[in-house]
Design a protein around this motif. Structure first.
Motif, PDB file in Angstrom:
ATOM      1  N   PHE A 212       0.840  -1.192   0.000  1.00 16.93           N
ATOM      2  CA  PHE A 212       0.000   0.000   0.000  1.00 16.93           C
ATOM      3  C   PHE A 212       0.878   1.247   0.000  1.00 16.93           C
ATOM      4  CE2 PHE A 212      -2.296   3.286   2.533  1.00 16.93           C
ATOM      5  CZ  PHE A 212      -3.258   3.574   1.582  1.00 16.93           C
ATOM      6  N   ALA A 214       1.349   4.740   0.991  1.00 18.53           N
ATOM      7  CA  ALA A 214       0.774   5.620   2.011  1.00 18.53           C
ATOM      8  C   ALA A 214       0.939   7.099   1.684  1.00 18.53           C
ATOM      9  CB  ALA A 214       1.429   5.325   3.359  1.00 18.53           C
ATOM     10  N   SER A 231       3.445   0.294   3.801  1.00 16.38           N
ATOM     11  CA  SER A 231       2.528  -0.146   4.840  1.00 16.38           C
ATOM     12  C   SER A 231       3.343  -0.922   5.867  1.00 16.38           C
ATOM     13  CB  SER A 231       1.431  -1.015   4.235  1.00 16.38           C
ATOM     14  OG  SER A 231       0.505  -1.392   5.213  1.00 16.38           O
ATOM     15  N   ARG A 342       2.397   1.930  12.653  1.00 15.09           N
ATOM     16  CA  ARG A 342       1.540   0.797  12.333  1.00 15.09           C
ATOM     17  C   ARG A 342       1.330  -0.015  13.618  1.00 15.09           C
ATOM     18  NH1 ARG A 342       1.575   3.897   8.651  1.00 15.09           N
ATOM     19  NH2 ARG A 342       2.625   3.623   6.641  1.00 15.09           N
ATOM     20  N   GLY A 363      -2.943   2.007  10.329  1.00 10.48           N
ATOM     21  CA  GLY A 363      -1.817   2.863   9.964  1.00 10.48           C
ATOM     22  C   GLY A 363      -2.125   4.328  10.179  1.00 10.48           C
ATOM     23  N   THR A 386      -6.426  -2.000   7.458  1.00 15.09           N
ATOM     24  CA  THR A 386      -6.377  -3.132   6.542  1.00 15.09           C
ATOM     25  C   THR A 386      -6.414  -4.433   7.331  1.00 15.09           C
ATOM     26  OG1 THR A 386      -5.117  -4.190   4.772  1.00 15.09           O
ATOM     27  CG2 THR A 386      -3.839  -3.128   6.499  1.00 15.09           C
ATOM     28  N   LEU A 408      -8.749  -3.258   2.489  1.00 16.49           N
ATOM     29  CA  LEU A 408      -8.018  -2.072   2.924  1.00 16.49           C
ATOM     30  C   LEU A 408      -8.895  -0.842   2.734  1.00 16.49           C
ATOM     31  CD1 LEU A 408      -4.306  -1.230   2.471  1.00 16.49           C
ATOM     32  CD2 LEU A 408      -5.997   0.510   1.895  1.00 16.49           C
TER      33      LEU A 408
END
Length: 460
Positions: A212, A214, A231, A342, A363, A386, A408
């Motif tokens: 992913f 971010a 991620s 995270r 996150g 997610t 997600l």
């Protein structure tokens, strides 16, 4: 006509993969050392069974290893008496008694359907022979040092190829009855133990956890082929401590390179280091260090009844690591992922032939935006969530199935849809070291976005 040709090509390769394979000339390095089957440690490679997990955490040694278990004896480097007079002599060690190399080759027939940025429907039907080749090196250096390395060759869609050292690390330990081990180098972090692609039964990794992006003007909105923030990191460069206490309590702490100029984490872009940690506990089954006291295990080594639960966290600092972005009007900006955190939970449940496991992760990213002239433009915090759940089932030892759902929720604008994906695979082991797979992956947001792969993997 095209669909018939596609079906014929998939069926032809499936028959080739299932019926026309040849046994590999040898077996991987650790199997050669102990002269045992790869199934001793794997449900079906690369997924580890409980014994294989204990073997890995024990520095690639058998739990409670005895000299008789090592069939190919190591080459001694120095007399045993040197231990008693150290440091007046160099402490003795040894080298693997054979060349500690193994090769994994992957062939694939890929049929892919996708939608491009203009809305056109694109299809691909490609024989990727080979798709990837991995050269592994693994072994022990004396009583406390072990090593693992992997060099990967892969072909790109444009016909070019890349060769990369994916992993290369030294592992020192265990000390104090498995309580402390040290890894240094480039490795798959134990933060992702059990759900990293290196240990999955499926060919496709869990993109929603690892790819992913971010970074974006309104927070990340999608998955990234390359570039962008992270991620969770797939491979890291740094130092990791891990250990097992009381046979069932696992912990790991890592200090690693953060985001780099290419966002791959190979070269740190600032003086700050990222940190991560994880704590797990396993109820029932074999202990994480291989302990079986007080436990009755079935003769089938992939079976047990257990529950492993844990928490994990990651903190990074991407200050001064800029990612260029363009808004809908063509204006250029630079974004820095100033700090990112995270936090997640992990669970893995074994019930005989069934293994159900998953992760839920939250996150938080503070994104600082700068105009093209370098002046501060905006600073905001974005959050995303997610999770995935996967079921692996051993139908028969040679025949295994997997099903995974991923979701997600990105932090972007209100009209940005959640990312949802389904991954299903069926694996057949023609031999212990020859694996064939039929795998289907679909983007659940778009009916025409899917991939069907027929895969042959040989390890020797």
């Amino acid at each position: 006509m095209r669909s018939r040709l596609t079906l014929l090509s998939v069926m032809a390769f499936s028959l080739f993969a299932l019926m026309d394979v040849r046994p590999a000339a040898a077996i991987p390095a650790f199997a050669r050392k102990y002269q045992t089957s790869c199934q001793t440690c794997h449900v079906g490679f690369p997924k580890l069974n409980p014994f294989g997990e204990a073997f890995r955490l024990n520095g690639y040694r058998m739990p409670k290893e005895t000299e008789d278990q090592v069939k190919i004896k190591p080459v001694s480097l120095g007399a045993e008496a040197y231990k008693r007079i150290w440091p007046k002599a160099i402490y003795p060690s040894d080298l693997p008694g054979q060349v500690p190399l193994a090769l994994n080759v992957k062939m694939a027939s890929v049929y892919a359907s996708s939608i491009d940025d203009t809305g056109r429907h694109l299809t691909q039907n490609d024989f990727q022979f080979p798709q990837e080749a991995n050269l592994f090196a693994g072994g022990n250096l004396g009583e406390l040092v072990s090593f693992l390395g992997e060099v990967t060759w892969a072909e790109n869609p444009d016909g070019s190829s890349d060769t990369e050292i994916e992993r290369l690390h030294l592992q020192i330990g265990p000390f104090h009855n498995h309580l402390l081990n040290v890894k240094i180098g480039k490795f798959a972090p134990d933060l992702a133990d059990g759900f990293h692609e290196m240990w999955l039964s499926t060919d496709n990794g869990i993109d929603t956890l690892f790819t992913f992006n971010a970074v974006g003007l309104h927070g990340g909105t999608g998955l990234a082929d390359s570039g962008g923030g992270i991620s969770l990191p797939e491979n890291v460069k740094g130092i990791e401590l891990y250990g097992v206490g009381a046979h069932r309590l696992f912990y790991t702490i890592g200090v690693i390179n953060g985001l780099g100029p290419s966002s791959g984490g190979n070269v740190d872009g600032n003086a700050s280091k990222d940190i991560y940690g994880r704590v797990d506990y396993k109820f029932g089954g074999m202990g994480l260090d291989g302990d079986t006291s007080g436990v009755t295990l079935p003769p089938e080594n992939w079976r047990e009844r257990s529950l492993r639960v844990g928490v994990l966290g990651y903190h990074g600092n991407g200050e001064r690591v800029s990612f260029p972005v363009t808004d809908e009007n063509g204006a250029m900006f630079n974004i820095q992922d100033r700090t990112f955190n995270r936090a997640g939970v992990y669970a893995s449940w074994y019930f005989d032939d069934l293994n159900v496991f998953g992760v839920a992760l939250a996150g938080r990213d503070r994104l600082d935006t700068f105009a093209a002239d370098g002046s501060p433009f905006n600073s905001a915090t974005y959050r995303y969530n997610t999770w995935f759940i996967q079921s692996d089932y051993v139908i028969l030892p040679p025949l295994q199935a997997s099903l995974r759902y991923e979701s997600l929720s990105p932090p972007g604008a209100a009209n940005v849809k959640s990312i949802r994906a389904l991954n299903a695979s069926l694996s057949f082991f023609a031999y212990a070291n020859v694996k064939t797979m039929l795998e289907y992956r679909r983007d659940l947001r778009e009916a025409k976005d899917y991939q069907l792969s027929t895969i042959l993997r040989v390890a020797f």
